[in-house]
Design a protein around this motif. Sequence first.
Motif, PDB file in Angstrom:
ATOM      1  N   ASN A 182     -40.029  15.006  25.341  1.00 16.51           N
ATOM      2  CA  ASN A 182     -40.440  14.536  26.673  1.00 16.51           C
ATOM      3  C   ASN A 182     -39.224  14.129  27.498  1.00 16.51           C
ATOM      4  O   ASN A 182     -39.163  14.380  28.711  1.00 16.51           O
ATOM      5  N   CYS A 218     -34.621  17.722  32.490  1.00 18.70           N
ATOM      6  CA  CYS A 218     -34.486  19.040  33.123  1.00 18.70           C
ATOM      7  C   CYS A 218     -35.156  19.051  34.504  1.00 18.70           C
ATOM      8  O   CYS A 218     -34.620  19.649  35.463  1.00 18.70           O
ATOM      9  N   SER A 271     -41.973  30.329  24.684  1.00 17.17           N
ATOM     10  CA  SER A 271     -40.601  29.926  25.011  1.00 17.17           C
ATOM     11  C   SER A 271     -39.694  31.141  25.154  1.00 17.17           C
ATOM     12  O   SER A 271     -38.900  31.231  26.106  1.00 17.17           O
ATOM     13  N   LEU A 286     -35.330  24.664  30.670  1.00 20.72           N
ATOM     14  CA  LEU A 286     -36.599  24.024  30.319  1.00 20.72           C
ATOM     15  C   LEU A 286     -37.510  24.935  29.488  1.00 20.72           C
ATOM     16  O   LEU A 286     -38.651  24.609  29.225  1.00 20.72           O
ATOM     17  N   SER A 298     -37.020   9.951  31.393  1.00 18.82           N
ATOM     18  CA  SER A 298     -36.171  10.549  30.353  1.00 18.82           C
ATOM     19  C   SER A 298     -35.518   9.473  29.510  1.00 18.82           C
ATOM     20  O   SER A 298     -35.471   9.556  28.279  1.00 18.82           O
ATOM     21  N   TRP A 324     -40.110  23.847  26.591  1.00 13.71           N
ATOM     22  CA  TRP A 324     -41.145  22.834  26.821  1.00 13.71           C
ATOM     23  C   TRP A 324     -42.428  23.082  26.021  1.00 13.71           C
ATOM     24  O   TRP A 324     -43.116  22.104  25.661  1.00 13.71           O
ATOM     25  N   ALA A 373     -44.101  14.658  32.995  1.00 12.57           N
ATOM     26  CA  ALA A 373     -43.022  13.973  32.272  1.00 12.57           C
ATOM     27  C   ALA A 373     -42.899  12.528  32.726  1.00 12.57           C
ATOM     28  O   ALA A 373     -42.671  11.613  31.915  1.00 12.57           O
ATOM     29  N   TYR A 423     -36.236  15.397  27.186  1.00 11.81           N
ATOM     30  CA  TYR A 423     -35.612  16.680  27.567  1.00 11.81           C
ATOM     31  C   TYR A 423     -36.344  17.299  28.756  1.00 11.81           C
ATOM     32  O   TYR A 423     -35.725  17.799  29.705  1.00 11.81           O
ATOM     33  N   TRP A 424     -37.669  17.267  28.735  1.00 11.86           N
ATOM     34  CA  TRP A 424     -38.492  17.811  29.820  1.00 11.86           C
ATOM     35  C   TRP A 424     -38.213  17.048  31.130  1.00 11.86           C
ATOM     36  O   TRP A 424     -37.938  17.655  32.181  1.00 11.86           O
ATOM     37  N   ASP A 478     -48.834  19.769  37.000  1.00 12.23           N
ATOM     38  CA  ASP A 478     -47.842  20.783  36.604  1.00 12.23           C
ATOM     39  C   ASP A 478     -48.467  22.156  36.398  1.00 12.23           C
ATOM     40  O   ASP A 478     -47.727  23.144  36.316  1.00 12.23           O
TER      41      ASP A 478
END
Length: 585
Positions: free
Chosen positions: A42, A48, A108, A68, A12, A71, A207, A44-45, A192
């Motif tokens: 990225n 989180c 989202s 999140l 991050s 994303w 991430a 932020y992802w 993921d």
Amino acid sequence: MNLYGLLSLFASTISIVLGVSVFFLNRTAKINRLFLAVMIFNSYWAFCLYMMAQSPNLASAIFWQKALFLWPFLMSILLHFTLVYTESNLLKSKFIYIALYFPALFFSLIDLTIPNMISTTPTLKFWGYQNTLPNNSLLCWLDNIWACSVAVLMLVFFVRYYNSLKDKTKKQQTKIVAIAFTIPIVFALITDSLFPFAEIDFPGLGAISCSITTFFVAYGVLKFELFSFRPEIAAESIFSKMSDAVILVRLDGKIMKVNRAFIDLIGYSEEEVVGKSLNEMLSITNTVNQENSQPIIENLRNVREIKNYELSFYTKTGEKRIGTVSGSMVSDNGGKDVGAAFVLHDVTERRIIEQKLLKAERFASIGELAGMLGHDLRNPLAGIRNANFFLQRRLDSKLNPQEKAMFENIDKNIDYSNKIINDLLDYASCYSDEVKLELSQVTPKTLIKNATALVVQPKNITIIDETKDTPQFYVDEAKICRSFINILKNAFDAMPKGGEIQVLSVADADKVTLTFKDNGCGMTKETIAKLWTPLFTTKAKGMGFGMVICKRNITAHGGKISLESVLGQGTTITVELPLNLKPSG
């Protein structure tokens, strides 16, 4: 804090640092701003995921899972970045932005508002709370399929762009950027998306793997000035996007590079041009005044530059073009000549417009002179006619047949002179500020009937009138009849041994078309080309104003006149008149 949490927090932080650093390399560049946006999302992802993994309880983990929800926008921005970097033409369409960002917005909002559709309740693993995916949710499958599709599209755009590049530095930069983003995307899709669906306990590394992007981008910035403003990149961009044709030539006269505008202008491919000498290219394009073009190449070292040298050349399709050439020698940092650069500006359309303006000015001057001559000659001609009439009446009883014939000959020549004066005045009126129309209602039949009534028809010529009494429409009858009389007289002159003139009319929704077809001697292409030019005539007697006046009268109505002719077979003249004219008031 375990290792997974530490790596997430590092990813991050490093994403923000890298994004801001690249942004300040060139703050005005759109690509740098998009890269910053990618790194912010990225970060932020990763943040989180870090907070969710380190959550002390399930409620806190659910909160960070919901936080999140944005994303999917990371994938949209990544694809947007790819399109900008690869200079894709898709960005010219406004709809591409809807295609880019609408899916992200949709997924989202679904993830935020509808539970268990995109993600389910986090589960506690040995590295912390982990995001989980519902196996039986169609929307979740669509979300992941969309993300995979974006990844594949990115790779396709990068590969195509890489293969199209010729600049080695730019190719290296593209390779680095493609690898820098491909690695984390692959990790994200596997750890993921696929692992959760397969119920494999493994932490999401999407991430975290963006840390790898940092090293690749840093290497690219240091080694190849990635995301920096480089003069050679700017020059390359200007070279490729210039609207004027540009040719780069080596000292030996061989063409080393041309831009897209040059290829589009002459019609030859880059492979057909590059490697040839400039003199050879001049020969291929049949450059006009090539002997005068020779000093441009040979003497450029002496004069150093040339400006606006005009020449004519032919494209691959045989089209003649006119251009102005400017050029200068190109030197390296040590002042040594390494070649020459030429810019070819296409001025064909401008020259055509200039010729039309000159012609219009010349015709207008002729029109003004014609009006002056017409008015000045009419008064003395009237005096001659009156004197001739007086002498005829006074001496009628004393004149012998030969003398009477001479007076009649004077009358005929006065009539002919008066016709010339009328032609001059009519032509002058054509070039006044506005042709005034006195509209009256007519039909095709009445127009032809009135025109034939006013013309002297030779006995050996037959007029076949196949016009109709419909539709009714408005024209200036005097002007149109005058035009039709000129057409008929020309047809008479084209058939000295006799023949037929067929006149037809056809009505459409917005116009009526009248066709005059004769079986006379026809015209050559040279005559047709000059037919609408004032003072051009093929007759022993005539001023060359008839067809010019005819065309002007018809175009003043908003109509059109065209001509087809075959030498030895005859001529067809087509007149189109609009049906929408109405009298004012």
